[in-house]
Enzyme design. Structure first.
Site, PDB file in Angstrom:
ATOM      1  N   ARG A   1     -19.057 -15.340 -33.331  1.00 16.21           N
ATOM      2  CA  ARG A   1     -19.491 -16.525 -34.073  1.00 16.21           C
ATOM      3  C   ARG A   1     -18.385 -17.565 -34.217  1.00 16.21           C
ATOM      4  NH1 ARG A   1     -24.144 -15.656 -36.744  1.00 16.21           N
ATOM      5  NH2 ARG A   1     -23.712 -17.367 -38.161  1.00 16.21           N
TER       6      ARG A   1
ATOM      7  N   GLU B   1     -28.770 -28.057 -11.817  1.00 15.92           N
ATOM      8  CA  GLU B   1     -28.440 -27.068 -12.845  1.00 15.92           C
ATOM      9  C   GLU B   1     -29.291 -25.799 -12.691  1.00 15.92           C
ATOM     10  OE1 GLU B   1     -26.059 -26.619 -14.674  1.00 15.92           O
ATOM     11  OE2 GLU B   1     -26.685 -25.306 -16.300  1.00 15.92           O
TER      12      GLU B   1
ATOM     13  N   LYS C   1     -15.348 -18.196 -18.057  1.00 16.65           N
ATOM     14  CA  LYS C   1     -15.993 -19.173 -18.948  1.00 16.65           C
ATOM     15  C   LYS C   1     -15.159 -20.447 -19.039  1.00 16.65           C
ATOM     16  CE  LYS C   1     -19.089 -20.194 -22.114  1.00 16.65           C
ATOM     17  NZ  LYS C   1     -20.381 -20.583 -21.518  1.00 16.65           N
TER      18      LYS C   1
ATOM     19  N   HIS D   1     -33.633 -34.279   6.141  1.00 16.51           N
ATOM     20  CA  HIS D   1     -32.510 -34.688   6.986  1.00 16.51           C
ATOM     21  C   HIS D   1     -31.620 -33.494   7.318  1.00 16.51           C
ATOM     22  CE1 HIS D   1     -33.722 -38.818   6.581  1.00 16.51           C
ATOM     23  NE2 HIS D   1     -33.789 -38.653   5.272  1.00 16.51           N
TER      24      HIS D   1
ATOM     25  N   CYS E   1     -19.651 -19.876 -38.015  1.00 19.25           N
ATOM     26  CA  CYS E   1     -18.527 -19.013 -38.383  1.00 19.25           C
ATOM     27  C   CYS E   1     -19.117 -17.674 -38.796  1.00 19.25           C
ATOM     28  CB  CYS E   1     -17.779 -19.573 -39.581  1.00 19.25           C
ATOM     29  SG  CYS E   1     -17.191 -21.246 -39.338  1.00 19.25           S
TER      30      CYS E   1
ATOM     31  N   LYS F   1     -27.749 -22.073 -12.122  1.00 18.65           N
ATOM     32  CA  LYS F   1     -28.054 -20.945 -13.017  1.00 18.65           C
ATOM     33  C   LYS F   1     -28.475 -19.737 -12.199  1.00 18.65           C
ATOM     34  CE  LYS F   1     -26.517 -21.669 -15.911  1.00 18.65           C
ATOM     35  NZ  LYS F   1     -25.721 -22.734 -16.248  1.00 18.65           N
TER      36      LYS F   1
ATOM     37  N   GLU G   1     -25.400 -18.366  -9.825  1.00 20.44           N
ATOM     38  CA  GLU G   1     -24.183 -17.833 -10.442  1.00 20.44           C
ATOM     39  C   GLU G   1     -24.406 -16.470 -11.098  1.00 20.44           C
ATOM     40  OE1 GLU G   1     -22.374 -20.240 -13.541  1.00 20.44           O
ATOM     41  OE2 GLU G   1     -24.312 -20.793 -14.362  1.00 20.44           O
TER      42      GLU G   1
ATOM     43  N   ASN H   1     -20.019 -20.382 -44.119  1.00 18.90           N
ATOM     44  CA  ASN H   1     -20.540 -20.624 -42.772  1.00 18.90           C
ATOM     45  C   ASN H   1     -21.612 -21.697 -42.918  1.00 18.90           C
ATOM     46  OD1 ASN H   1     -22.968 -18.810 -40.803  1.00 18.90           O
ATOM     47  ND2 ASN H   1     -21.727 -20.528 -40.206  1.00 18.90           N
ATOM     48  N   GLY H   2     -21.471 -22.778 -42.143  1.00 20.24           N
ATOM     49  CA  GLY H   2     -22.445 -23.864 -42.231  1.00 20.24           C
ATOM     50  C   GLY H   2     -21.732 -25.202 -42.317  1.00 20.24           C
TER      51      GLY H   2
ATOM     52  N   TRP I   1     -15.138 -21.086 -36.639  1.00 20.79           N
ATOM     53  CA  TRP I   1     -15.444 -21.956 -35.506  1.00 20.79           C
ATOM     54  C   TRP I   1     -15.371 -23.354 -36.103  1.00 20.79           C
ATOM     55  CZ3 TRP I   1     -16.139 -21.853 -30.392  1.00 20.79           C
ATOM     56  CH2 TRP I   1     -16.804 -22.910 -29.789  1.00 20.79           C
TER      57      TRP I   1
HETATM   58  C1  G6P Z   1     -16.815 -22.826 -15.555  1.00 20.91           C
HETATM   59  C2  G6P Z   1     -18.051 -22.243 -16.239  1.00 20.91           C
HETATM   60  C3  G6P Z   1     -19.221 -23.222 -16.156  1.00 20.91           C
HETATM   61  C4  G6P Z   1     -18.829 -24.565 -16.736  1.00 20.91           C
HETATM   62  C5  G6P Z   1     -17.571 -25.115 -16.049  1.00 20.91           C
HETATM   63  C6  G6P Z   1     -17.013 -26.325 -16.800  1.00 20.91           C
HETATM   64  O1  G6P Z   1     -16.998 -22.859 -14.182  1.00 20.91           O
HETATM   65  O2  G6P Z   1     -18.401 -21.026 -15.637  1.00 20.91           O
HETATM   66  O3  G6P Z   1     -20.328 -22.705 -16.880  1.00 20.91           O
HETATM   67  O4  G6P Z   1     -19.889 -25.466 -16.611  1.00 20.91           O
HETATM   68  O5  G6P Z   1     -16.528 -24.143 -16.047  1.00 20.91           O
HETATM   69  O6  G6P Z   1     -16.550 -25.876 -18.041  1.00 20.91           O
HETATM   70  P1  G6P Z   1     -16.401 -26.773 -19.318  1.00 20.91           P
HETATM   71  O7  G6P Z   1     -15.857 -25.853 -20.354  1.00 20.91           O
HETATM   72  O8  G6P Z   1     -15.421 -27.861 -18.951  1.00 20.91           O
HETATM   73  O9  G6P Z   1     -17.735 -27.326 -19.662  1.00 20.91           O
END
Ligand code: G6P
Length: 608
Positions: A27, A481, A603, A504, A2, A485, A488, A101-102, A75
């Protein structure tokens, strides 16, 4: 995680508090509140939702006069986002206000004792315990009361505190949560982070653990836990304001990568008690765990990739059959579920539309649903039968790093818990897993500190057109993954392949200079991987290998090798992902891409 702020000075406090909070929204942003003392009463306004709501409620602070106050942007950790759970929290006669916060780890025990003494709680937060404890110990000396309360609390805290009896003083204290104090002409400010004070001053004091500060309009006094006054020197900050919100990091993504050791520690530590894995929020007895017939992990994006690792770990350790599915596929494919199926929905945001629909579908079909979620009180967290939170804190960069890493940890913990209940690992093996798990944060830190080598390598590949990631077993999961990374955020086409599958078809794309990233952390698969590396290398590929320390023979089959510390084969992903995150990041930076907000992405994806 937070954000807290506090102000005491000659100016009106509320607008300064709101402005400071706006710099700390990174935060947390599920609710916010301020308390302002006008010399007669401590007035409180707090509300669920973004800071904007609080600004509207207080007419940008105008309706809350007073030159002393504290504020908070939340948060949620204990208790869903709501008006009642928003900070500040107060004692019963509203003479003490607190922002925090904590996490107060022993709050349940403290809360029970306070209830036995007649205290009434208005929220589900751990923080309210602090307000009532201060009330209990306060006898006219705020400093003494704060120090007594510090001795009672376990966990982490940065606190801002206002006492009605002391209209000329603002108090603050910290342990394992950040807190700074800014000194200005005509007033002083506290905050969780530098950006909140930069508008007013560039001279700040960084509070150390277990230090208390008593702030007056024109002076600061610092104390240790023995109530002895201590001297501190201010530090001059010369960051620009934009950089400051990222804590001095160039991008949120880099900052969040660096937050991984702490996020992983926070996800692990409440769940290891002695030599046992305790996941209270699982809501399953050992007998129920033994009854599980099948696990289905359902998720999207990186959370799906965490799930692919989860399959290897859960099947390997707990011997339960596991299927992993993309939520967008699962929801329309008539999945076969029954009451012996445990569905695990993994989601950082807890709001992904397909994952939420998969959750509802699973419940309708009679399965039990466990959410592994980062955002407290999100839809998936609310609707799942049980929820295990990853304690990554808010993630701002679109490309996930720390939340993904915490999802892996949650899955390891789950596998260990299930394995213990089902008797599929020995006590000795479990002890070794626990030790390995506890080592991960330091090992991640070490890998992050080696970033220069990866940056240097990444700079050679800024013009790459196609990159392939290959691995076997758990290393295949990490390749998925690593590849995501890179593509994207850098817009370089890349694909992840199970190393044995490359021949294949896809191997026809390998030509002179094509970069192939080979991940090989799985000892029993080394030899197979080495053959796959030789296959691509003889066709002209440049091979970057990520492998365990001491595995020198890899140098024969690779052009460049990055070593990661050793751990057991199940947890290796948590280490191998770090150089791959850094690689994607530095390529994107080198190409001048908008790292934190890549084109076309969001996001939280709340559409199908
Ligand atoms: C979006 C984000 C990804 C994430 C995916 C699932 O595509 O850009 O980074 O992995 O959604 O999101 P979630 O919030 O369900 O983990």
């Amino acid at each position: 995680m937070c954000g807290i702020v506090g102000y005491i000075g000659e100016k009106q406090a509320a607008p300064i508090l709101l402005d400071g909070l706006s710099k700390l929204e990174y935060r947390g942003y599920d609710s916010a509140g301020i308390a302002v003392y006008d010399g007669e009463q401590i007035h409180l306004t707090k509300s669920k939702g973004r800071l904007k709501v609080l600004g509207e409620l207080t007419h940008d602070g105008e309706t809350m006069p007073g030159t002393l106050g504290i504020g908070h942007t939340r948060w949620a950790t204990h208790g869903e986002p709501s008006d009642a759970n928003a900070h500040p929290h107060m004692n019963r006669d509203k003479s003490i206000a607190v922002v925090h916060n904590g996490i107060i780890e022993n709050y349940l025990k403290l809360k029970k004792r306070l209830i036995d003494k007649g205290y009434e709680f208005m929220s589900d937060t751990d923080t309210e315990v602090v307000a009532h404890l201060l009330d209990r110990y306060y006898d006219g000396n705020p400093l003494a009361a704060i120090i007594k309360v510090m001795h009672r609390m376990e966990g982490s805290y940065a606190l801002g505190i206002v006492f009605k009896d002391h209209p000329d003083q603002l108090f603050a204290v910290r342990k394992d949560s950040p807190l700074i104090v800014g000194h200005t002409q005509g007033g002083n400010i506290i905050a969780s982070d530098v950006p909140a004070v930069l508008k007013y001053t560039r001279d700040v004091y960084f509070m150390e653990n277990e230090e208390v500060v008593c702030i007056r309009r024109d002076s600061l006094e610092f104390y240790n836990v023995d109530e002895e006054q201590i001297e501190k020197e201010p530090v001059h900050i010369d960051w620009d304001v934009d950089a400051a919100e990222k804590g001095g990091y160039e991008h949120f993504m880099l900052k969040e990568m660096y937050e991984q050791p702490k996020a992983i520690t926070d996800t692990i530590s409440p769940r290891i008690k002695g030599r046992d894995i305790v996941i209270e929020e699982l809501g399953m007895t050992d007998e129920e765990i033994r009854q599980i017939g099948k696990i289905m992990i359902v998720a999207c994006g990186s959370a799906y990739h965490a799930g692919v690792t989860g399959k290897y770990v859960l099947e390997g350790m707990a011997k339960i059959p596991v299927e992993v599915d993309l939520a967008s596929e699962f929801r329309y494919r008539d999945p076969l579920l029954d009451e012996k199926t445990l569905v695990i929905i993994i989601s950082q945001s807890g709001e992904t539309a397909d994952s939420l629909a998969a959750l509802r579908e699973s419940k309708e079909r009679g399965a039990k649903v466990l959410g592994i979620v980062n955002v407290i009180g999100s839809s998936i967290a609310r609707e799942a039968d049980n929820v295990m939170y990853t304690w990554a804190g808010p993630e701002i960069a679109v490309a996930t790093t720390k939340a993904y890493s915490c999802q892996l940890i949650a899955l390891y913990l789950l596998a260990m818990k299930f394995a213990a209940a089902r008797g599929t690992v020995t006590e000795k093996e479990m002890d070794a897993y626990i030790d390995d798990l506890k080592r991960i944060p330091d090992q991640v830190e070490m890998l992050l500190n080696n970033k220069n080598r990866i940056q240097k390598f990444a700079n050679r590949y800024l013009a790459a057109i196609d990159v392939f990631f290959i691995g076997r077993g758990v290393d295949y999961a990490i390749s998925l993954e690593g590849s995501l990374k890179l593509k994207e955020i850098s817009y370089i086409h890349s694909e992840a392949y199970a190393a044995g599958e490359l021949k294949h078809g896809t191997i026809s794309l390998i030509e002179d200079g094509t970069l192939v990233v080979a991940v090989l952390t799985q000892e029993k698969l080394y030899k197979k991987m080495l053959s796959n590396m030789v296959e691509v290398r003889t066709r002209g590929a440049f091979v970057l290998a990520v492998t365990n320390e001491g595995n020198d023979e890899v140098e024969r089959a690779a052009d460049y090798v990055i070593y990661v510390p050793r751990t057991n084969s199940y947890f290796a992903n948590s280490l191998a992902i770090v150089p791959l995150q850094l690689f994607g990041y530095y390529i994107a930076v080198g190409k001048g891409c908008d790292v934190d907000k890549p084109r076309n992405l969001a996001k939280s994806v709340t559409v199908e």
